[in-house]
Design a protein around this motif. Structure first.
Motif, PDB file in Angstrom:
ATOM      1  N   SER A  81       0.794  -1.212   0.000  1.00  0.00           N
ATOM      2  CA  SER A  81       0.000   0.000   0.000  1.00  0.00           C
ATOM      3  C   SER A  81       0.833   1.271   0.000  1.00  0.00           C
ATOM      4  N   SER A  82       2.168   1.136   0.112  1.00  0.00           N
ATOM      5  CA  SER A  82       3.012   2.320   0.160  1.00  0.00           C
ATOM      6  C   SER A  82       2.964   3.067  -1.164  1.00  0.00           C
ATOM      7  N   ALA A  83       3.074   4.417  -1.048  1.00  0.00           N
ATOM      8  CA  ALA A  83       3.076   5.241  -2.255  1.00  0.00           C
ATOM      9  C   ALA A  83       4.386   5.092  -3.018  1.00  0.00           C
ATOM     10  N   ALA A  84       5.433   4.637  -2.334  1.00  0.00           N
ATOM     11  CA  ALA A  84       6.730   4.485  -2.980  1.00  0.00           C
ATOM     12  C   ALA A  84       6.690   3.324  -3.968  1.00  0.00           C
ATOM     13  N   THR A  85       7.491   3.449  -5.043  1.00  0.00           N
ATOM     14  CA  THR A  85       7.650   2.333  -5.976  1.00  0.00           C
ATOM     15  C   THR A  85       8.468   1.254  -5.289  1.00  0.00           C
ATOM     16  N   GLN A  86       7.937   0.046  -5.253  1.00  0.00           N
ATOM     17  CA  GLN A  86       8.593  -1.054  -4.565  1.00  0.00           C
ATOM     18  C   GLN A  86       9.222  -2.004  -5.585  1.00  0.00           C
ATOM     19  N   LEU A  87      10.510  -2.260  -5.434  1.00  0.00           N
ATOM     20  CA  LEU A  87      11.224  -3.217  -6.276  1.00  0.00           C
ATOM     21  C   LEU A  87      11.863  -4.280  -5.406  1.00  0.00           C
ATOM     22  N   GLN A  88      12.160  -5.412  -6.017  1.00  0.00           N
ATOM     23  CA  GLN A  88      12.914  -6.467  -5.352  1.00  0.00           C
ATOM     24  C   GLN A  88      14.160  -6.787  -6.161  1.00  0.00           C
ATOM     25  N   PHE A  89      15.241  -7.076  -5.451  1.00  0.00           N
ATOM     26  CA  PHE A  89      16.487  -7.485  -6.092  1.00  0.00           C
ATOM     27  C   PHE A  89      16.911  -8.804  -5.455  1.00  0.00           C
ATOM     28  N   MET A  90      16.959  -9.860  -6.239  1.00  0.00           N
ATOM     29  CA  MET A  90      17.283 -11.198  -5.741  1.00  0.00           C
ATOM     30  C   MET A  90      18.700 -11.583  -6.161  1.00  0.00           C
ATOM     31  N   TYR A  91      19.464 -12.130  -5.223  1.00  0.00           N
ATOM     32  CA  TYR A  91      20.874 -12.419  -5.522  1.00  0.00           C
ATOM     33  C   TYR A  91      21.419 -13.462  -4.574  1.00  0.00           C
ATOM     34  N   TRP A  92      22.552 -14.053  -4.973  1.00  0.00           N
ATOM     35  CA  TRP A  92      23.261 -15.008  -4.134  1.00  0.00           C
ATOM     36  C   TRP A  92      24.597 -14.392  -3.738  1.00  0.00           C
ATOM     37  N   GLY A  93      25.436 -15.178  -3.045  1.00  0.00           N
ATOM     38  CA  GLY A  93      26.785 -14.722  -2.744  1.00  0.00           C
ATOM     39  C   GLY A  93      27.184 -14.940  -1.302  1.00  0.00           C
ATOM     40  N   SER A  94      28.399 -14.522  -0.995  1.00  0.00           N
ATOM     41  CA  SER A  94      28.926 -14.603   0.364  1.00  0.00           C
ATOM     42  C   SER A  94      28.324 -13.496   1.219  1.00  0.00           C
ATOM     43  N   THR A  95      28.612 -13.526   2.503  1.00  0.00           N
ATOM     44  CA  THR A  95      28.120 -12.474   3.379  1.00  0.00           C
ATOM     45  C   THR A  95      28.748 -11.131   3.025  1.00  0.00           C
ATOM     46  N   PHE A  96      29.978 -11.163   2.498  1.00  0.00           N
ATOM     47  CA  PHE A  96      30.608  -9.915   2.064  1.00  0.00           C
ATOM     48  C   PHE A  96      29.868  -9.349   0.853  1.00  0.00           C
TER      49      PHE A  96
END
Length: 454
Positions: free
Chosen positions: A28-43
């Protein structure tokens, strides 16, 4: 490789809940919501999340949720695709990226190249095409194979450091000669000395994977061979050029006894230690591994150096040894998602280049001095980095075949990897194995992936 080891996190249900909550602009937020999915180390997680916060600052009114997924990434992504709850932008395993593109699951980025000049300035081999003017993504980073060595081991053997420029690259015979001097049993004897005990080797001279294609593809190309012919429909691994390369690799283990065979570096049955550990503990003096090892080298404070790969003819190294990045067709905010895609691997906003995990994809970072310095001129990149890595990749890099051959994941799992494992076992000569394997691969080949110049 070591950085690709995955760490356990929460299950698929939690990931699916996050995708349902805010994927593709939901909420419901007015902000545009995106998702970024990724793998990797904790760094890598820390660096990516920092990049996402910078994107939010650059793009007021846009919020990005990070979906860090270091475990069973392909399984979880496939499930999200099947359920229609895809992220907006993210990493995609390379073979999967072509399949999803052909199914219409990824945005065609070709129309956006002019709008985002950064995207049109990439290395030619970074682009992932699935047809004429159909661009589904890019290789996330340009990684290359290199020769890593422990400085102390080299010094104690009284040797000069391995060459750091392609013009001076060792020949294969020179590699063997130096590997002999760097291989020691528990009594300090070398393999060419009387009394050498091959069952009690405390330091191997060299280690190079036989089963990992990027590790040997540079050698194959250097010797005038290739994985497949120009049509991509006939396997060339049974050629004299290929047979020589694989027999030479097998001989390092069983004839020269300067390279560990299966199980010799992991007596407990666990995974082989990372290159940084092998060099730091002097278990191995030289290792052929990817550029991404630089991060672990520095974090573990290993006393290392970098050299170019040995050669047969012209020296070569495999490049584009990475996964893909793409925009998912399910996004409700295509323009914002493409902008995030263009932003996500920009060295100006991502620390992973200066820290040594990634190599840039834009050509200017290999050609323009100021741009080269922007990611390499720091204490985390050794003095030889410019010639051994930047120049070597630019002038002698060839894109790894695994990203460019159609049907490669099936070919690899069903035929290629078992054959390479047999070569590694030493039970039969390389020629016998490859002459039986190449026709099987030929029967499965569907050609090279599409490429085109911009």
């Amino acid at each position: 490789m070591n950085r690709r080891d995955l760490f356990k996190i929460g299950g698929l249900a939690a990931l699916g809940a996050a995708a349902s909550a805010c994927g593709s602009g939901g909420g419901s937020s007015a902000a545009t919501q995106l998702q970024f999915m990724y793998w990797g180390s904790t760094f890598e997680q820390k660096a990516v999340e920092k990049m996402l916060r910078q994107f939010e600052q650059k793009k007021p009114g846009t919020k990005v949720k990070a979906l860090f997924t270091p475990d069973e990434y392909d399984v979880k992504l496939n499930t999200l695709v099947a359920s229609g709850r895809v992220p907006d932008v993210g990493y995609v395993p390379m073979a999967m990226s072509f399949r999803l593109a052909e199914q219409g699951k990824l945005v065609n980025l070709f129309p956006y190249l002019k709008k985002y000049p950064q995207l049109s300035g990439y290395l030619q081999d970074a682009y992932l095409w699935y047809g004429q003017d159909k661009l589904h993504g890019v290789a996330t980073a340009n990684e290359v194979e290199l020769l890593w060595y422990g400085k102390q081991a080299i010094t104690e053997a009284g040797l000069a450091a391995p060459p750091a420029d392609a013009a001076s690259a060792w020949t294969w015979d020179e590699l063997i000669q130096n590997a002999y001097k760097l291989t020691l049993d528990q009594n300090g004897k070398h393999p060419d000395e009387s009394g050498f005990d091959p069952k009690q080797i405390r330091q191997f001279g060299i280690s190079s994977s036989i089963t990992y294609g990027a590790a040997w593809y540079g050698f194959l190309r250097s010797n005038g061979g290739d994985f497949a012919d120009e049509s991509g429909k006939r396997c060339l691994l049974d050629s004299p050029e290929a047979i020589k390369v694989f027999q030479n690799l097998q001989d390092l283990i069983y004839k020269h006894r300067v390279m560990p065979g299966p199980g010799q570096l992991a007596a407990t049955g666990d995974d082989v230690p990372g290159t940084n550990i092998l060099l730091k503990t002097k278990r191995v003096a030289m290792v052929i591994d990817g550029h991404w090892s630089l991060l672990d080298m520095n974090e573990s404070k290993a006393d290392y150096g970098i050299g170019v790969l040995p050669k047969y003819g012209e020296p070569f190294t495999a490049t584009q040894v990475a996964g893909a990045s793409a925009v998912f067709a399910g996004t409700k905010h295509v323009e914002e998602a493409v902008e995030l895609f263009a932003f996500h691997n920009d060295p100006r906003y991502v620390d992973l280049y200066k820290q040594g995990l990634w190599m840039p994809q834009e050509k200017k970072y290999y050609e323009d001095q100021a741009s080269v310095d922007s990611w390499t001129k720091n204490d985390l990149h050794p003095p030889e980095f410019r010639t051994a890595v930047v120049d070597f990749a630019r002038d002698h890099g060839v894109p790894t075949f695994g990203n460019r051959i159609k049907n490669m994941s099936v070919i690899s799992s069903d035929v290629l990897t078992p054959a390479l494992q047999e070569i590694e076992s030493g039970k039969r000569p390389a020629a016998e194995i490859l002459k039986a394997t190449a026709p099987k691969i030929t029967g499965m080949l569907q050609g090279w992936q599409h490429t085109q110049a911009l």
